[in-house]
Structures are given as C-alpha cells and as structure tokens.
Scaffold this motif. Structure first.
Motif, PDB file in Angstrom:
ATOM      1  N   LYS A 167       0.848  -1.190   0.000  1.00  0.00           N
ATOM      2  CA  LYS A 167       0.000   0.000   0.000  1.00  0.00           C
ATOM      3  C   LYS A 167       0.886   1.244   0.000  1.00  0.00           C
ATOM      4  O   LYS A 167       1.069   1.883   1.037  1.00  0.00           O
ATOM      5  CB  LYS A 167      -0.881   0.037   1.246  1.00  0.00           C
ATOM      6  CG  LYS A 167      -1.971  -0.966   1.291  1.00  0.00           C
ATOM      7  CD  LYS A 167      -2.815  -0.698   2.521  1.00  0.00           C
ATOM      8  CE  LYS A 167      -3.627  -1.905   2.878  1.00  0.00           C
ATOM      9  NZ  LYS A 167      -4.323  -1.755   4.141  1.00  0.00           N
ATOM     10  N   PRO A 168       1.440   1.620  -1.160  1.00  0.00           N
ATOM     11  CA  PRO A 168       2.308   2.809  -1.189  1.00  0.00           C
ATOM     12  C   PRO A 168       1.538   4.065  -0.803  1.00  0.00           C
ATOM     13  O   PRO A 168       0.381   4.232  -1.175  1.00  0.00           O
ATOM     14  CB  PRO A 168       2.757   2.897  -2.642  1.00  0.00           C
ATOM     15  CG  PRO A 168       2.412   1.590  -3.262  1.00  0.00           C
ATOM     16  CD  PRO A 168       1.320   0.985  -2.452  1.00  0.00           C
ATOM     17  N   GLY A 169       2.199   4.937  -0.060  1.00  0.00           N
ATOM     18  CA  GLY A 169       1.585   6.198   0.315  1.00  0.00           C
ATOM     19  C   GLY A 169       1.629   7.184  -0.840  1.00  0.00           C
ATOM     20  O   GLY A 169       2.308   6.974  -1.842  1.00  0.00           O
ATOM     21  N   ALA A 170       0.907   8.281  -0.690  1.00  0.00           N
ATOM     22  CA  ALA A 170       0.840   9.296  -1.732  1.00  0.00           C
ATOM     23  C   ALA A 170       2.208   9.883  -2.044  1.00  0.00           C
ATOM     24  O   ALA A 170       2.496  10.243  -3.184  1.00  0.00           O
ATOM     25  CB  ALA A 170      -0.108  10.404  -1.305  1.00  0.00           C
ATOM     26  N   ASP A 171       3.079   9.999  -1.036  1.00  0.00           N
ATOM     27  CA  ASP A 171       4.389  10.584  -1.295  1.00  0.00           C
ATOM     28  C   ASP A 171       5.234   9.720  -2.222  1.00  0.00           C
ATOM     29  O   ASP A 171       6.118  10.213  -2.899  1.00  0.00           O
ATOM     30  CB  ASP A 171       5.134  10.880   0.010  1.00  0.00           C
ATOM     31  CG  ASP A 171       5.311   9.657   0.886  1.00  0.00           C
ATOM     32  OD1 ASP A 171       4.579   8.660   0.707  1.00  0.00           O
ATOM     33  OD2 ASP A 171       6.182   9.689   1.771  1.00  0.00           O
ATOM     34  N   PHE A 172       4.945   8.425  -2.310  1.00  0.00           N
ATOM     35  CA  PHE A 172       5.677   7.569  -3.247  1.00  0.00           C
ATOM     36  C   PHE A 172       5.370   7.987  -4.682  1.00  0.00           C
ATOM     37  O   PHE A 172       6.250   8.140  -5.503  1.00  0.00           O
ATOM     38  CB  PHE A 172       5.327   6.087  -3.061  1.00  0.00           C
ATOM     39  CG  PHE A 172       5.943   5.221  -4.123  1.00  0.00           C
ATOM     40  CD1 PHE A 172       7.297   4.944  -4.108  1.00  0.00           C
ATOM     41  CD2 PHE A 172       5.183   4.715  -5.160  1.00  0.00           C
ATOM     42  CE1 PHE A 172       7.880   4.175  -5.100  1.00  0.00           C
ATOM     43  CE2 PHE A 172       5.749   3.950  -6.154  1.00  0.00           C
ATOM     44  CZ  PHE A 172       7.106   3.673  -6.127  1.00  0.00           C
ATOM     45  N   PHE A 173       4.111   8.210  -5.001  1.00  0.00           N
ATOM     46  CA  PHE A 173       3.724   8.580  -6.355  1.00  0.00           C
ATOM     47  C   PHE A 173       3.994  10.046  -6.647  1.00  0.00           C
ATOM     48  O   PHE A 173       4.386  10.406  -7.743  1.00  0.00           O
ATOM     49  CB  PHE A 173       2.233   8.297  -6.577  1.00  0.00           C
ATOM     50  CG  PHE A 173       1.890   6.842  -6.484  1.00  0.00           C
ATOM     51  CD1 PHE A 173       2.271   5.957  -7.477  1.00  0.00           C
ATOM     52  CD2 PHE A 173       1.192   6.362  -5.408  1.00  0.00           C
ATOM     53  CE1 PHE A 173       1.960   4.619  -7.386  1.00  0.00           C
ATOM     54  CE2 PHE A 173       0.861   5.021  -5.315  1.00  0.00           C
ATOM     55  CZ  PHE A 173       1.251   4.147  -6.308  1.00  0.00           C
ATOM     56  N   GLY A 174       3.784  10.900  -5.658  1.00  0.00           N
ATOM     57  CA  GLY A 174       3.836  12.333  -5.915  1.00  0.00           C
ATOM     58  C   GLY A 174       5.045  13.052  -5.389  1.00  0.00           C
ATOM     59  O   GLY A 174       5.171  14.240  -5.577  1.00  0.00           O
ATOM     60  N   GLY A 175       5.947  12.379  -4.747  1.00  0.00           N
ATOM     61  CA  GLY A 175       7.122  13.025  -4.208  1.00  0.00           C
ATOM     62  C   GLY A 175       6.889  13.543  -2.796  1.00  0.00           C
ATOM     63  O   GLY A 175       5.796  13.464  -2.255  1.00  0.00           O
ATOM     64  N   ASP A 176       7.935  14.079  -2.213  1.00  0.00           N
ATOM     65  CA  ASP A 176       7.854  14.600  -0.847  1.00  0.00           C
ATOM     66  C   ASP A 176       6.755  15.644  -0.749  1.00  0.00           C
ATOM     67  O   ASP A 176       6.656  16.537  -1.577  1.00  0.00           O
ATOM     68  CB  ASP A 176       9.195  15.217  -0.431  1.00  0.00           C
ATOM     69  CG  ASP A 176      10.278  14.166  -0.261  1.00  0.00           C
ATOM     70  OD1 ASP A 176       9.929  12.989  -0.063  1.00  0.00           O
ATOM     71  OD2 ASP A 176      11.465  14.525  -0.325  1.00  0.00           O
ATOM     72  N   GLY A 177       5.945  15.524   0.259  1.00  0.00           N
ATOM     73  CA  GLY A 177       4.883  16.488   0.489  1.00  0.00           C
ATOM     74  C   GLY A 177       3.548  16.126  -0.121  1.00  0.00           C
ATOM     75  O   GLY A 177       2.556  16.795   0.126  1.00  0.00           O
ATOM     76  N   ALA A 178       3.489  15.080  -0.940  1.00  0.00           N
ATOM     77  CA  ALA A 178       2.232  14.735  -1.618  1.00  0.00           C
ATOM     78  C   ALA A 178       1.145  14.328  -0.636  1.00  0.00           C
ATOM     79  O   ALA A 178      -0.034  14.469  -0.936  1.00  0.00           O
ATOM     80  CB  ALA A 178       2.460  13.625  -2.642  1.00  0.00           C
ATOM     81  N   MET A 192       2.411  25.442  -3.072  1.00  0.00           N
ATOM     82  CA  MET A 192       3.858  25.602  -3.211  1.00  0.00           C
ATOM     83  C   MET A 192       4.340  26.741  -2.317  1.00  0.00           C
ATOM     84  O   MET A 192       4.741  27.792  -2.799  1.00  0.00           O
ATOM     85  CB  MET A 192       4.238  25.912  -4.663  1.00  0.00           C
ATOM     86  CG  MET A 192       3.907  24.860  -5.659  1.00  0.00           C
ATOM     87  SD  MET A 192       4.570  25.206  -7.306  1.00  0.00           S
ATOM     88  CE  MET A 192       3.980  26.847  -7.646  1.00  0.00           C
ATOM     89  N   GLU A 193       4.273  26.551  -1.033  1.00  0.00           N
ATOM     90  CA  GLU A 193       4.799  27.488  -0.031  1.00  0.00           C
ATOM     91  C   GLU A 193       4.833  28.944  -0.489  1.00  0.00           C
ATOM     92  O   GLU A 193       5.891  29.502  -0.739  1.00  0.00           O
ATOM     93  CB  GLU A 193       6.187  27.035   0.407  1.00  0.00           C
ATOM     94  CG  GLU A 193       6.152  25.689   1.094  1.00  0.00           C
ATOM     95  CD  GLU A 193       7.506  25.272   1.623  1.00  0.00           C
ATOM     96  OE1 GLU A 193       8.326  26.147   1.959  1.00  0.00           O
ATOM     97  OE2 GLU A 193       7.731  24.062   1.704  1.00  0.00           O
ATOM     98  N   GLY A 194       3.668  29.568  -0.630  1.00  0.00           N
ATOM     99  CA  GLY A 194       3.586  30.974  -0.959  1.00  0.00           C
ATOM    100  C   GLY A 194       3.818  31.321  -2.419  1.00  0.00           C
ATOM    101  O   GLY A 194       3.824  32.491  -2.778  1.00  0.00           O
ATOM    102  N   MET A 195       4.023  30.331  -3.254  1.00  0.00           N
ATOM    103  CA  MET A 195       4.314  30.605  -4.665  1.00  0.00           C
ATOM    104  C   MET A 195       3.147  30.258  -5.589  1.00  0.00           C
ATOM    105  O   MET A 195       3.244  30.444  -6.785  1.00  0.00           O
ATOM    106  CB  MET A 195       5.547  29.819  -5.116  1.00  0.00           C
ATOM    107  CG  MET A 195       6.818  30.245  -4.456  1.00  0.00           C
ATOM    108  SD  MET A 195       8.255  29.261  -4.922  1.00  0.00           S
ATOM    109  CE  MET A 195       8.050  28.962  -6.646  1.00  0.00           C
ATOM    110  N   GLY A 196       2.073  29.713  -5.081  1.00  0.00           N
ATOM    111  CA  GLY A 196       0.968  29.311  -5.935  1.00  0.00           C
ATOM    112  C   GLY A 196       0.606  27.863  -5.674  1.00  0.00           C
ATOM    113  O   GLY A 196       0.882  27.319  -4.601  1.00  0.00           O
TER     114      GLY A 196
END
Length: 173
Positions: A87-98, A121-125
């Motif tokens: 059961k891979p977590g979302a961060d596996f598919f989407g990268g760190d922070g997913a 994206m931390e204050g960038m959109g």
C-alpha cells in the motif's frame, strides 16, 4: 513540492463521505477495495518527462528549459518497505509532500490508476496534477498533466509522462 496528479474517474468512487476530497483513509480503503496489485519492495526511480508547455510568450528554448527544470525537481528515488509495497503512500507517487496535497480523485483498480490532486507551493501558488495510467510489480507509466498556477503569471500548463521503475535493493542506512 509534489508534482503528481492522476486524472480521476468522474464518479470519485473513493470519496466515501462525498465532501469532494479524498483523505488518506479513503485512499487506503480504495487500494484495498479495488484489489491493488502490490509493487516490489526496494529502490524505485520516478521520472517526469514533459513534451508540451503552454506559455505563448516564451521561445522554444525557454520552454524546454522550464520543462527540464520542473521534470528534474519532480523526479526522485525512494525506497518501499515490504509493507509500503502493498500500500504505497501518496508521497511515493507524488514526491515529498504529496501526503499534504488535496486529492480530488483517487481510483486504483488492479493495475489501472487515475488520480487528481492539488498541492500548495509554499507561498508561490499551486500545482494541479492529473495522472492516468497503469502500474505493475516493477514499473508504472502515467500520462501526466500539470498546471502550475503562479500569482502575477497565471497558469503554466504542461503535459508529458511519468514513469517509475524498480531499480534494486534499498541502500543500507
């Protein structure tokens, strides 16, 4: 920044409470319900390759630079334990922070996967992603649509492929 969004089914079958957002418990239940095919435990490499970007004011070379930079920042390597491979977590598919992204669709049926998510994206959109494709024990490939929404710039839309492959055992820590 997570850059993985898989375009989901119109019925949002994983959204059991009907609130339009698919939380981590609903994603886990979806993987159980639809007979997710386990992946191989070990080191995985995920790559994004973009072949189209919609920014009319930029020249071809500038567009390629942006696509290459986004692809490089979104590509990664990660290790899956035996439990995570089931059961891979979302961060596996989407990268760190997913895991912190808002999922609008999440459908896993055997080897077919469709997802939509939106990530701040931390204050960038924000980044809105749609991914649709197939996965197996040792590889996956998704059609990717990524919309980067930036203040004062607008939406930068990119299309391409996301690929993942098993590359071997995880390095000893």
């Amino acid at each position: 920044m997570a850059l993985l969004l898989i375009s989901g089914c119109a019925d949002n079958s994983a959204d059991k409470d009907g609130n339009g957002v698919i939380d981590s418990n609903e994603r886990a239940a979806e993987m159980n319900y639809d007979a997710f095919i386990p992946m191989k435990a070990g080191l995985w490499e995920t790559k994004f390759v973009f072949d189209d970007i919609n920014v009319p004011t930029l020249r071809k070379a500038q567009k390629q630079q942006i696509m290459d930079a986004v692809a490089k920042s979104a590509s990664s390597q990660s290790c899956l334990t035996d439990a995570e491979a089931k059961k891979p977590g979302a961060d596996f598919f989407g990268g760190d922070g997913a895991e912190k992204c808002v999922y609008k669709a999440f459908d896993v049926s055997g080897q077919t996967v469709n997802m939509k998510l939106s990530c701040a994206m931390e204050g960038m959109g924000t980044v809105d992603m749609a991914l649709a494709g197939v996965m197996g024990e040792t590889e996956f490939i998704y059609d990717s649509k990524v919309d980067v929404r930036l203040p004062m710039v607008g939406t930068v839309a990119m299309k391409g492929k996301t690929t993942g492959k098993y590359v071997g055992a995880c390095p000893a820590s």
